[in-house]
Design a protein around this motif. Structure first.
Motif, PDB file in Angstrom:
ATOM      1  N   SER A   1       1.407  -1.125   0.095  1.00  0.00           N
ATOM      2  CA  SER A   1       0.005   0.335   0.213  1.00  0.00           C
ATOM      3  C   SER A   1       1.250   1.375  -0.180  1.00  0.00           C
ATOM      4  O   SER A   1       1.779   1.229   0.724  1.00  0.00           O
ATOM      5  N   ALA A   2       0.834   1.979  -0.378  1.00  0.00           N
ATOM      6  CA  ALA A   2       1.256   3.949  -0.799  1.00  0.00           C
ATOM      7  C   ALA A   2       1.163   3.900   0.376  1.00  0.00           C
ATOM      8  O   ALA A   2       0.344   4.021   0.789  1.00  0.00           O
ATOM      9  N   GLY A   3       2.095   4.527   0.909  1.00  0.00           N
ATOM     10  CA  GLY A   3       2.678   5.513   2.061  1.00  0.00           C
ATOM     11  C   GLY A   3       3.073   4.817   3.845  1.00  0.00           C
ATOM     12  O   GLY A   3       2.945   4.801   4.604  1.00  0.00           O
ATOM     13  N   SER A   4       2.863   3.372   2.888  1.00  0.00           N
ATOM     14  CA  SER A   4       2.731   2.114   4.524  1.00  0.00           C
ATOM     15  C   SER A   4       4.217   1.934   4.648  1.00  0.00           C
ATOM     16  O   SER A   4       4.957   1.994   3.360  1.00  0.00           O
ATOM     17  N   ALA A   5       4.493   1.446   5.720  1.00  0.00           N
ATOM     18  CA  ALA A   5       5.899   0.614   5.887  1.00  0.00           C
ATOM     19  C   ALA A   5       5.673  -0.944   5.881  1.00  0.00           C
ATOM     20  O   ALA A   5       4.884  -1.002   6.745  1.00  0.00           O
ATOM     21  N   TYR A   6       6.943  -1.635   5.309  1.00  0.00           N
ATOM     22  CA  TYR A   6       7.416  -3.246   6.073  1.00  0.00           C
ATOM     23  C   TYR A   6       8.354  -3.345   6.151  1.00  0.00           C
ATOM     24  O   TYR A   6       9.702  -2.687   6.304  1.00  0.00           O
ATOM     25  N   SER A   7       8.450  -4.906   6.355  1.00  0.00           N
ATOM     26  CA  SER A   7       9.560  -5.149   6.677  1.00  0.00           C
ATOM     27  C   SER A   7       9.911  -6.500   5.813  1.00  0.00           C
ATOM     28  O   SER A   7       8.950  -7.129   5.646  1.00  0.00           O
ATOM     29  N   LEU A   8      11.295  -6.133   5.658  1.00  0.00           N
ATOM     30  CA  LEU A   8      11.408  -7.768   4.139  1.00  0.00           C
ATOM     31  C   LEU A   8      12.623  -8.427   4.539  1.00  0.00           C
ATOM     32  O   LEU A   8      13.889  -7.788   5.132  1.00  0.00           O
ATOM     33  N   GLN A   9      12.804  -9.549   5.325  1.00  0.00           N
ATOM     34  CA  GLN A   9      13.472 -10.688   5.012  1.00  0.00           C
ATOM     35  C   GLN A   9      14.001 -11.026   3.877  1.00  0.00           C
ATOM     36  O   GLN A   9      13.471 -11.427   2.707  1.00  0.00           O
ATOM     37  N   VAL A  10      14.856 -11.505   4.246  1.00  0.00           N
ATOM     38  CA  VAL A  10      16.015 -11.549   2.628  1.00  0.00           C
ATOM     39  C   VAL A  10      17.418 -13.367   3.117  1.00  0.00           C
ATOM     40  O   VAL A  10      18.119 -12.197   3.694  1.00  0.00           O
ATOM     41  N   ASP A  11      17.519 -14.215   2.424  1.00  0.00           N
ATOM     42  CA  ASP A  11      18.509 -14.599   2.943  1.00  0.00           C
ATOM     43  C   ASP A  11      19.676 -15.142   1.379  1.00  0.00           C
ATOM     44  O   ASP A  11      19.039 -15.112   0.276  1.00  0.00           O
ATOM     45  N   PHE A  12      20.744 -14.230   1.888  1.00  0.00           N
ATOM     46  CA  PHE A  12      21.444 -13.886   0.189  1.00  0.00           C
ATOM     47  C   PHE A  12      21.551 -15.793   0.344  1.00  0.00           C
ATOM     48  O   PHE A  12      22.729 -16.199   1.607  1.00  0.00           O
ATOM     49  N   GLY A  13      22.325 -16.108  -0.636  1.00  0.00           N
ATOM     50  CA  GLY A  13      22.799 -17.950  -1.352  1.00  0.00           C
ATOM     51  C   GLY A  13      24.115 -17.532  -1.388  1.00  0.00           C
ATOM     52  O   GLY A  13      25.054 -16.700  -0.980  1.00  0.00           O
ATOM     53  N   THR A  14      24.688 -18.672  -1.544  1.00  0.00           N
ATOM     54  CA  THR A  14      26.249 -19.228  -1.747  1.00  0.00           C
ATOM     55  C   THR A  14      26.564 -19.228  -2.953  1.00  0.00           C
ATOM     56  O   THR A  14      27.909 -19.373  -3.016  1.00  0.00           O
ATOM     57  N   CYS A  15      26.333 -19.315  -3.701  1.00  0.00           N
ATOM     58  CA  CYS A  15      26.439 -19.810  -5.166  1.00  0.00           C
ATOM     59  C   CYS A  15      27.109 -21.543  -4.843  1.00  0.00           C
ATOM     60  O   CYS A  15      28.084 -21.250  -6.051  1.00  0.00           O
ATOM     61  N   GLY A  16      27.023 -22.349  -4.051  1.00  0.00           N
ATOM     62  CA  GLY A  16      27.819 -23.419  -4.266  1.00  0.00           C
ATOM     63  C   GLY A  16      28.853 -23.338  -4.059  1.00  0.00           C
ATOM     64  O   GLY A  16      29.406 -24.154  -3.457  1.00  0.00           O
ATOM     65  N   GLY A  17      29.439 -22.503  -2.586  1.00  0.00           N
ATOM     66  CA  GLY A  17      30.149 -22.334  -2.248  1.00  0.00           C
ATOM     67  C   GLY A  17      30.286 -20.839  -0.998  1.00  0.00           C
ATOM     68  O   GLY A  17      29.979 -19.988  -1.328  1.00  0.00           O
ATOM     69  N   ASN A  18      31.288 -20.403   0.215  1.00  0.00           N
ATOM     70  CA  ASN A  18      31.750 -19.933  -0.070  1.00  0.00           C
ATOM     71  C   ASN A  18      32.414 -18.188  -0.474  1.00  0.00           C
ATOM     72  O   ASN A  18      33.494 -17.975  -0.189  1.00  0.00           O
ATOM     73  N   TYR A  19      31.741 -18.190  -1.214  1.00  0.00           N
ATOM     74  CA  TYR A  19      32.773 -17.181  -2.090  1.00  0.00           C
ATOM     75  C   TYR A  19      31.971 -15.325  -1.396  1.00  0.00           C
ATOM     76  O   TYR A  19      30.214 -15.323  -1.265  1.00  0.00           O
ATOM     77  N   ALA A  20      32.427 -14.644  -2.060  1.00  0.00           N
ATOM     78  CA  ALA A  20      32.714 -12.777  -1.411  1.00  0.00           C
ATOM     79  C   ALA A  20      31.299 -13.000  -2.468  1.00  0.00           C
ATOM     80  O   ALA A  20      31.401 -13.262  -2.959  1.00  0.00           O
ATOM     81  N   GLY A  21      30.324 -11.745  -2.100  1.00  0.00           N
ATOM     82  CA  GLY A  21      29.569 -11.161  -3.243  1.00  0.00           C
ATOM     83  C   GLY A  21      28.830  -9.829  -2.416  1.00  0.00           C
ATOM     84  O   GLY A  21      29.154  -9.635  -1.703  1.00  0.00           O
ATOM     85  N   ALA A  22      27.316 -10.223  -3.335  1.00  0.00           N
ATOM     86  CA  ALA A  22      26.728  -8.611  -3.372  1.00  0.00           C
ATOM     87  C   ALA A  22      25.274  -8.901  -3.288  1.00  0.00           C
ATOM     88  O   ALA A  22      24.971 -10.051  -4.363  1.00  0.00           O
ATOM     89  N   GLY A  23      24.782  -8.502  -3.009  1.00  0.00           N
ATOM     90  CA  GLY A  23      22.727  -8.141  -3.248  1.00  0.00           C
ATOM     91  C   GLY A  23      22.640  -6.722  -3.784  1.00  0.00           C
ATOM     92  O   GLY A  23      23.165  -6.258  -2.791  1.00  0.00           O
ATOM     93  N   ALA A  24      21.360  -6.755  -3.888  1.00  0.00           N
ATOM     94  CA  ALA A  24      20.527  -5.474  -3.972  1.00  0.00           C
ATOM     95  C   ALA A  24      19.385  -6.513  -4.172  1.00  0.00           C
ATOM     96  O   ALA A  24      18.784  -6.742  -4.879  1.00  0.00           O
ATOM     97  N   VAL A  25      18.167  -5.294  -3.907  1.00  0.00           N
ATOM     98  CA  VAL A  25      16.541  -5.995  -3.846  1.00  0.00           C
ATOM     99  C   VAL A  25      15.907  -4.621  -3.925  1.00  0.00           C
ATOM    100  O   VAL A  25      16.419  -3.192  -3.350  1.00  0.00           O
ATOM    101  N   TRP A  26      15.269  -4.314  -4.705  1.00  0.00           N
ATOM    102  CA  TRP A  26      15.060  -3.289  -5.631  1.00  0.00           C
ATOM    103  C   TRP A  26      13.543  -3.145  -5.840  1.00  0.00           C
ATOM    104  O   TRP A  26      13.225  -4.887  -6.150  1.00  0.00           O
ATOM    105  N   ILE A  27      12.500  -2.625  -5.951  1.00  0.00           N
ATOM    106  CA  ILE A  27      11.293  -2.576  -5.822  1.00  0.00           C
ATOM    107  C   ILE A  27      10.612  -1.427  -6.938  1.00  0.00           C
ATOM    108  O   ILE A  27      11.239  -0.468  -6.925  1.00  0.00           O
ATOM    109  N   ASP A  28      10.158  -2.368  -7.833  1.00  0.00           N
ATOM    110  CA  ASP A  28       9.434  -1.296  -9.285  1.00  0.00           C
ATOM    111  C   ASP A  28       8.480  -0.315  -8.685  1.00  0.00           C
ATOM    112  O   ASP A  28       6.900  -0.608  -9.167  1.00  0.00           O
ATOM    113  N   PHE A  29       8.412   0.689  -7.756  1.00  0.00           N
ATOM    114  CA  PHE A  29       7.061   1.989  -7.413  1.00  0.00           C
ATOM    115  C   PHE A  29       6.703   2.081  -8.765  1.00  0.00           C
ATOM    116  O   PHE A  29       5.644   2.033  -8.322  1.00  0.00           O
TER     117      PHE A  29
END
Length: 77
Positions: free
Chosen positions: A14-42
């Motif tokens: 809902s426009a004007g509302s607040a939410y909490s999003l939980q994300v588990d970033f994966g390992t890509c098959g091993g413990n490698y340094a990585g980066a992630g981003a979450v986008w919402i096409d508002f």
């Protein structure tokens, strides 16, 4: 290693509302340094603008769940 893109995830917000999003970033098959981003096409333009980034992460998994607090703009579609 590789890139994972999830473009078909959806929910109803809902426009004007607040939410909490939980994300588990994966390992890509091993413990490698990585980066992630979450986008919402508002504005539903099918283009992710810099102001639509709701969270970023950098590190080496495995890590705890990342929690992003989201404030949906009042003019979001």
């Amino acid at each position: 290693m590789g890139v994972e893109v999830y473009l078909n995830e959806s929910t109803t917000l809902s426009a004007g509302s607040a939410y909490s999003l939980q994300v588990d970033f994966g390992t890509c098959g091993g413990n490698y340094a990585g980066a992630g981003a979450v986008w919402i096409d508002f504005d539903q333009s099918e283009t992710f603008s810099p102001n639509e980034v709701v969270g970023t992460w950098v590190g080496t998994p495995p890590v705890a769940t990342s929690v992003f607090n989201i404030n949906v703009p009042v003019n979001a579609h």
